[in-house]
Motif scaffolding. Sequence first.
Motif, PDB file in Angstrom:
ATOM      1  N   ALA A 129      43.706  49.200  28.862  1.00 23.17           N
ATOM      2  CA  ALA A 129      44.512  48.360  29.755  1.00 23.17           C
ATOM      3  C   ALA A 129      46.012  48.401  29.451  1.00 23.17           C
ATOM      4  N   ASP A 130      46.833  48.231  30.494  1.00 24.66           N
ATOM      5  CA  ASP A 130      48.255  47.966  30.299  1.00 24.66           C
ATOM      6  C   ASP A 130      48.427  46.542  29.778  1.00 24.66           C
ATOM      7  N   ARG A 131      47.694  45.618  30.392  1.00 28.57           N
ATOM      8  CA  ARG A 131      47.700  44.229  29.928  1.00 28.57           C
ATOM      9  C   ARG A 131      46.283  43.683  29.951  1.00 28.57           C
ATOM     10  N   ILE A 132      46.032  42.779  29.028  1.00 24.73           N
ATOM     11  CA  ILE A 132      44.706  42.176  28.908  1.00 24.73           C
ATOM     12  C   ILE A 132      44.816  40.690  29.232  1.00 24.73           C
ATOM     13  N   VAL A 133      43.869  40.209  30.033  1.00 19.44           N
ATOM     14  CA  VAL A 133      43.776  38.779  30.329  1.00 19.44           C
ATOM     15  C   VAL A 133      42.530  38.277  29.616  1.00 19.44           C
ATOM     16  N   VAL A 134      42.721  37.463  28.569  1.00 19.64           N
ATOM     17  CA  VAL A 134      41.561  36.956  27.833  1.00 19.64           C
ATOM     18  C   VAL A 134      41.120  35.646  28.469  1.00 19.64           C
ATOM     19  N   MET A 135      39.858  35.589  28.882  1.00 16.80           N
ATOM     20  CA  MET A 135      39.322  34.390  29.532  1.00 16.80           C
ATOM     21  C   MET A 135      38.282  33.718  28.656  1.00 16.80           C
ATOM     22  N   ASN A 136      38.238  32.385  28.772  1.00 18.56           N
ATOM     23  CA  ASN A 136      37.220  31.608  28.067  1.00 18.56           C
ATOM     24  C   ASN A 136      36.886  30.396  28.918  1.00 18.56           C
TER      25      ASN A 136
ATOM     26  N   LEU B  57      40.176  42.176  32.450  1.00 19.71           N
ATOM     27  CA  LEU B  57      39.736  40.790  32.259  1.00 19.71           C
ATOM     28  C   LEU B  57      38.707  40.836  31.144  1.00 19.71           C
ATOM     29  N   LEU B  58      39.042  40.192  30.025  1.00 22.48           N
ATOM     30  CA  LEU B  58      38.196  40.268  28.831  1.00 22.48           C
ATOM     31  C   LEU B  58      37.698  38.877  28.473  1.00 22.48           C
ATOM     32  N   GLY B  59      36.419  38.765  28.221  1.00 18.10           N
ATOM     33  CA  GLY B  59      35.901  37.464  27.792  1.00 18.10           C
ATOM     34  C   GLY B  59      34.395  37.527  27.671  1.00 18.10           C
ATOM     35  N   PRO B  60      33.808  36.533  27.006  1.00 18.54           N
ATOM     36  CA  PRO B  60      32.366  36.552  26.801  1.00 18.54           C
ATOM     37  C   PRO B  60      31.611  36.369  28.116  1.00 18.54           C
ATOM     38  N   SER B  61      30.353  36.700  28.088  1.00 18.80           N
ATOM     39  CA  SER B  61      29.493  36.558  29.253  1.00 18.80           C
ATOM     40  C   SER B  61      29.526  35.118  29.768  1.00 18.80           C
TER      41      SER B  61
END
Length: 342
Positions: free
Chosen positions: A204-211, A37-41
Amino acid sequence: MSDDLFLTLTDLTLAYGDNAVVEGLNLSIRKGELIALLGPSGCGKSTTMRSIAGLLMPRIGEIRLDGVDITHTSPNKREVGLVFQSYALFPHLSVFENVAFGLRLKKMDGASVAKRVEEGLVTVDLQEFADRKPAELSGGQQQRVALARSLVMDPKVLLLDEPLSNLDARLRLEMRTELQRIHRESGQTMIFVTHDQGEAMAMADRIVVMNEGKIEQIGTPEEIYNAPVSRFVADFVGFENIFGIKDGKIETAEGPVTPANPISGNASGLAWRPLMVSLGEGPFEGQVLSSSFAGNTREYLLQSPFGHIKAEEEATRPIYAIGSKVTFDLPIKSGVVLERMG
Ligand SMILES: Nc1ncnc2c1ncn2[C@@H]1O[C@H](COP(=O)(O)OP(=O)(O)O)[C@@H](O)[C@H]1O
Ligand SMILES: [Mg+2]
């Protein structure tokens, strides 16, 4: 049951009081996947993890794990492990007893506990440290104890919330490799949270970009890196030249620019990494505002009809002096088409 549906989050809305911080989140995770799970603070990564762990009940939505609806299951009955960036080890207990703690709570017999703990310590390569106290270990070793403590519980999903954030740069790289090895050898389904795109890409195998509480894009590291779908993702993964498209023209700070070749499809934006900007040839002219050495490459900031352009070239190429004029192109062919400019 399909492996595609090992862990599913459906239409999740998560809130603190009146403040909904995650809305309409949908995510399916396959058994054995390593998901970042990738995204800014502040975008809701930890909140999402807490809901999977059962520490925060969703306002709306459903969580299913291995075919079972666990939305309202208590945390200790979920078979979900959670490792935080602070290791939260018991300082007065040995490494062995820290790792054994959860198993003893489950009233597992002594011989089985010893076997599981020894296996767990081998997995994280700490078998020689069983008798030490946490204070006698480095940060990286403490983090591995925390990892072993979760792994011995044999969770269906292991959640790692910024597990590497407290480590210095070198240890972070070591732990990356270590986590990948553990994942490979154990086949453990893992979700880890990070705000570091390099870390997410590498592991990661897959990345989930959150915003802002929503998912922007789900994809393999290659897809996220090469084909971001929105301005937000493009910006997050290092496309520094991003422009909207209107009526076939590129919208810039200095007005619409007609591209040298027509833009196909219904793109709402185009994006170029600095390395995709070709310098020394092309239909446009810019003035060099800054030039900086970056190891293998040199980075330039240009003032141009597009406003500011960030370009990057092999350091072996001739240097353009600050103040000089340089022709350049933003090749339409290499520009990445964005579906959304949000
Ligand atoms: N216990 C809490 N009470 C109220 N608001 C919270 C709480 N925890 C987090 N938040 C808010 O929820 C949002 C998402 O936080 P969080 O999930 O921790 O983000 P991330 O882990 O992506 O940095 C933030 O705006 C944060 O301020
Ligand atoms: Mg967080």
